[in-house]
Design a protein around this motif. Structure first.
Motif, PDB file in Angstrom:
ATOM      1  N   ARG A  72      41.216  27.227 -25.532  1.00  0.00           N
ATOM      2  CA  ARG A  72      42.400  28.030 -25.867  1.00  0.00           C
ATOM      3  C   ARG A  72      43.616  27.558 -25.079  1.00  0.00           C
ATOM      4  NH1 ARG A  72      43.333  33.315 -27.614  1.00  0.00           N
ATOM      5  NH2 ARG A  72      45.585  33.647 -27.704  1.00  0.00           N
ATOM      6  N   LEU A  73      43.463  27.378 -23.775  1.00  0.00           N
ATOM      7  CA  LEU A  73      44.601  26.950 -22.954  1.00  0.00           C
ATOM      8  C   LEU A  73      45.016  25.528 -23.299  1.00  0.00           C
ATOM      9  CD1 LEU A  73      43.702  28.442 -19.448  1.00  0.00           C
ATOM     10  CD2 LEU A  73      45.259  29.347 -21.170  1.00  0.00           C
ATOM     11  N   ARG A  74      44.044  24.663 -23.567  1.00  0.00           N
ATOM     12  CA  ARG A  74      44.372  23.290 -23.958  1.00  0.00           C
ATOM     13  C   ARG A  74      45.195  23.293 -25.242  1.00  0.00           C
ATOM     14  NH1 ARG A  74      39.489  21.243 -24.702  1.00  0.00           N
ATOM     15  NH2 ARG A  74      39.176  20.419 -22.601  1.00  0.00           N
ATOM     16  N   ALA A  75      44.806  24.124 -26.192  1.00  0.00           N
ATOM     17  CA  ALA A  75      45.540  24.205 -27.465  1.00  0.00           C
ATOM     18  C   ALA A  75      46.938  24.762 -27.255  1.00  0.00           C
ATOM     19  CB  ALA A  75      44.765  25.077 -28.453  1.00  0.00           C
ATOM     20  N   GLU A  76      47.091  25.745 -26.380  1.00  0.00           N
ATOM     21  CA  GLU A  76      48.405  26.337 -26.128  1.00  0.00           C
ATOM     22  C   GLU A  76      49.327  25.350 -25.426  1.00  0.00           C
ATOM     23  OE1 GLU A  76      47.944  30.064 -24.104  1.00  0.00           O
ATOM     24  OE2 GLU A  76      47.072  31.063 -25.851  1.00  0.00           O
ATOM     25  N   ILE A  77      48.765  24.521 -24.545  1.00  0.00           N
ATOM     26  CA  ILE A  77      49.568  23.494 -23.887  1.00  0.00           C
ATOM     27  C   ILE A  77      49.966  22.425 -24.896  1.00  0.00           C
ATOM     28  CG2 ILE A  77      49.520  21.649 -22.157  1.00  0.00           C
ATOM     29  CD1 ILE A  77      47.682  23.474 -20.472  1.00  0.00           C
ATOM     30  N   ALA A 124      43.348  14.728 -26.291  1.00  0.00           N
ATOM     31  CA  ALA A 124      43.749  16.081 -25.891  1.00  0.00           C
ATOM     32  C   ALA A 124      45.066  16.056 -25.124  1.00  0.00           C
ATOM     33  CB  ALA A 124      42.655  16.726 -25.043  1.00  0.00           C
ATOM     34  N   ARG A 125      45.253  15.053 -24.281  1.00  0.00           N
ATOM     35  CA  ARG A 125      46.491  14.950 -23.510  1.00  0.00           C
ATOM     36  C   ARG A 125      47.659  14.506 -24.381  1.00  0.00           C
ATOM     37  NH1 ARG A 125      45.769  11.678 -18.100  1.00  0.00           N
ATOM     38  NH2 ARG A 125      47.856  12.535 -17.838  1.00  0.00           N
ATOM     39  N   GLU A 156      42.071  16.982 -16.376  1.00  0.00           N
ATOM     40  CA  GLU A 156      42.580  16.305 -17.571  1.00  0.00           C
ATOM     41  C   GLU A 156      44.058  15.954 -17.463  1.00  0.00           C
ATOM     42  OE1 GLU A 156      41.655  18.531 -21.088  1.00  0.00           O
ATOM     43  OE2 GLU A 156      39.552  18.798 -20.510  1.00  0.00           O
ATOM     44  N   GLY A 157      44.713  16.419 -16.403  1.00  0.00           N
ATOM     45  CA  GLY A 157      46.121  16.101 -16.213  1.00  0.00           C
ATOM     46  C   GLY A 157      47.071  17.035 -16.938  1.00  0.00           C
ATOM     47  N   LEU A 158      46.551  18.148 -17.459  1.00  0.00           N
ATOM     48  CA  LEU A 158      47.394  19.081 -18.195  1.00  0.00           C
ATOM     49  C   LEU A 158      47.995  20.162 -17.302  1.00  0.00           C
ATOM     50  CD1 LEU A 158      45.230  19.574 -21.414  1.00  0.00           C
ATOM     51  CD2 LEU A 158      47.186  18.054 -21.080  1.00  0.00           C
ATOM     52  N   ILE A 159      47.408  20.347 -16.131  1.00  0.00           N
ATOM     53  CA  ILE A 159      47.879  21.374 -15.195  1.00  0.00           C
ATOM     54  C   ILE A 159      48.035  20.744 -13.816  1.00  0.00           C
ATOM     55  CG2 ILE A 159      47.214  23.488 -13.960  1.00  0.00           C
ATOM     56  CD1 ILE A 159      45.890  24.454 -16.522  1.00  0.00           C
ATOM     57  N   ASP A 160      49.150  21.069 -13.156  1.00  0.00           N
ATOM     58  CA  ASP A 160      49.390  20.622 -11.791  1.00  0.00           C
ATOM     59  C   ASP A 160      49.011  21.730 -10.822  1.00  0.00           C
ATOM     60  OD1 ASP A 160      50.393  18.116 -12.467  1.00  0.00           O
ATOM     61  OD2 ASP A 160      52.439  18.872 -12.681  1.00  0.00           O
ATOM     62  N   LEU A 187      32.002   6.787 -24.541  1.00  0.00           N
ATOM     63  CA  LEU A 187      33.283   6.269 -25.007  1.00  0.00           C
ATOM     64  C   LEU A 187      34.021   7.336 -25.807  1.00  0.00           C
ATOM     65  CD1 LEU A 187      35.321   3.997 -25.389  1.00  0.00           C
ATOM     66  CD2 LEU A 187      33.932   3.152 -27.297  1.00  0.00           C
ATOM     67  N   GLN A 188      33.301   8.046 -26.662  1.00  0.00           N
ATOM     68  CA  GLN A 188      33.924   9.099 -27.444  1.00  0.00           C
ATOM     69  C   GLN A 188      34.465  10.212 -26.556  1.00  0.00           C
ATOM     70  OE1 GLN A 188      34.633   9.286 -30.800  1.00  0.00           O
ATOM     71  NE2 GLN A 188      35.813  11.050 -30.063  1.00  0.00           N
ATOM     72  N   SER A 189      33.747  10.522 -25.481  1.00  0.00           N
ATOM     73  CA  SER A 189      34.217  11.558 -24.553  1.00  0.00           C
ATOM     74  C   SER A 189      35.545  11.159 -23.913  1.00  0.00           C
ATOM     75  CB  SER A 189      33.167  11.809 -23.456  1.00  0.00           C
ATOM     76  OG  SER A 189      31.972  12.327 -24.006  1.00  0.00           O
ATOM     77  N   LEU A 190      35.675   9.895 -23.567  1.00  0.00           N
ATOM     78  CA  LEU A 190      36.925   9.411 -22.980  1.00  0.00           C
ATOM     79  C   LEU A 190      38.055   9.454 -24.003  1.00  0.00           C
ATOM     80  CD1 LEU A 190      35.620   6.351 -20.935  1.00  0.00           C
ATOM     81  CD2 LEU A 190      36.410   8.541 -20.026  1.00  0.00           C
ATOM     82  N   VAL A 191      37.757   9.086 -25.244  1.00  0.00           N
ATOM     83  CA  VAL A 191      38.770   9.146 -26.304  1.00  0.00           C
ATOM     84  C   VAL A 191      39.218  10.591 -26.507  1.00  0.00           C
ATOM     85  CG1 VAL A 191      39.200   8.807 -28.763  1.00  0.00           C
ATOM     86  CG2 VAL A 191      37.953   7.071 -27.475  1.00  0.00           C
ATOM     87  N   ASP A 192      38.270  11.515 -26.517  1.00  0.00           N
ATOM     88  CA  ASP A 192      38.600  12.938 -26.695  1.00  0.00           C
ATOM     89  C   ASP A 192      39.556  13.411 -25.604  1.00  0.00           C
ATOM     90  OD1 ASP A 192      37.000  13.135 -28.929  1.00  0.00           O
ATOM     91  OD2 ASP A 192      35.285  13.981 -27.850  1.00  0.00           O
ATOM     92  N   LEU A 193      39.311  12.970 -24.383  1.00  0.00           N
ATOM     93  CA  LEU A 193      40.149  13.381 -23.254  1.00  0.00           C
ATOM     94  C   LEU A 193      41.573  12.874 -23.421  1.00  0.00           C
ATOM     95  CD1 LEU A 193      40.469  14.620 -20.449  1.00  0.00           C
ATOM     96  CD2 LEU A 193      39.599  12.489 -19.483  1.00  0.00           C
TER      97      LEU A 193
END
Length: 222
Positions: free
Chosen positions: A17-22, A158-159, A59-63, A149-155
């Motif tokens: 939810r928070l990832r989507a809102e960001i 997302a960013r 993930e680098g989305l929050i400081d 590899l797919q997990s890294l692509v997903d990350l």
């Protein structure tokens, strides 16, 4: 027996939810994040909120500052370009490794994802477009069998979705629309070597579109 999707844990649900809102800009860069306020709004306890914030910080989305203050991270054009370069390296490698393992059913699923992608953009549903576009590549990468590899692509995806939240009319979508369509046509014609070349070209064109885009805020965010 039909398949079913296992419900996410509270931590996973809050993280999503928070990832989507960001990504959508609902939580813009610089927004102060308070555990109690988020927990109350999302209807969960503080623990999964704290766990989600920790994950999104990775993930680098929050400081997270030295005094433990948490804010939504800024997103500059330089960061966007760096993410495109990483996406090209990871997804391009995954696509090249998986393309020879694609079945006719896989290619049919890619055609469906592409249709959903274009339809979502046409109706202004950017989150749905992002999900369908990611799935288009995931089908090929997973055909290669490398889940790490797919997990890294997903990350990385997302960013990068924060930049794609500019809106459905942004010119940054066009390289994907054209590239996905032409890559798919090559796959359907049986020319997998050319399909890999065209898929990699998407990132070159996308990078140029990102570089040409205007940045309006002082913190470098779009």
């Amino acid at each position: 027996m039909s398949s079913f999707e296992v419900p996410p844990t509270r931590r996973e649900a809050v993280t999503q939810r928070l990832r989507a809102e960001i990504a959508s800009g609902a939580l813009p860069p610089g927004t102060l994040l308070k555990d109690a306020e988020l927990a109350g709004r999302l209807g969960v306890s503080i623990t999964p909120v704290r766990e989600a914030i920790t994950q999104l910080a990775v993930e680098g989305l929050i400081d997270i500052s030295p005094n433990r203050t948490r804010t939504v991270a800024g997103f500059s054009q330089k960061q966007a370009l760096e993410l495109v370069d990483v996406m090209e390296l990871l997804a391009g490698t995954g696509f090249a490794r998986g393309v020879d393992n694609l079945t006719d059913d896989d290619i049919a699923k890619m055609r469906l994802r592409f249709t959903e992608y274009v339809d979502a953009l046409r109706t202004g549903n950017v989150p749905a477009a992002g999900a369908s576009g990611a799935d288009f590549s995931t089908i090929v990468i997973m055909a290669g069998g490398n889940r790490e590899l797919q997990s890294l692509v997903d990350l990385v995806v997302a960013r990068s979705l924060r930049f794609q939240s500019l809106g459905p009319d942004s010119p940054i979508w066009q390289p994907w629309i054209d590239g996905y369509r032409e890559t798919l046509e090559l796959l359907e014609a049986g020319d997998r070597i050319s399909a890999v070349v065209r898929y990699r070209q998407i990132y070159v064109e996308y990078r140029a579109a990102v570089e040409a885009s205007l940045w309006h805020h002082d913190d470098g965010t779009p």
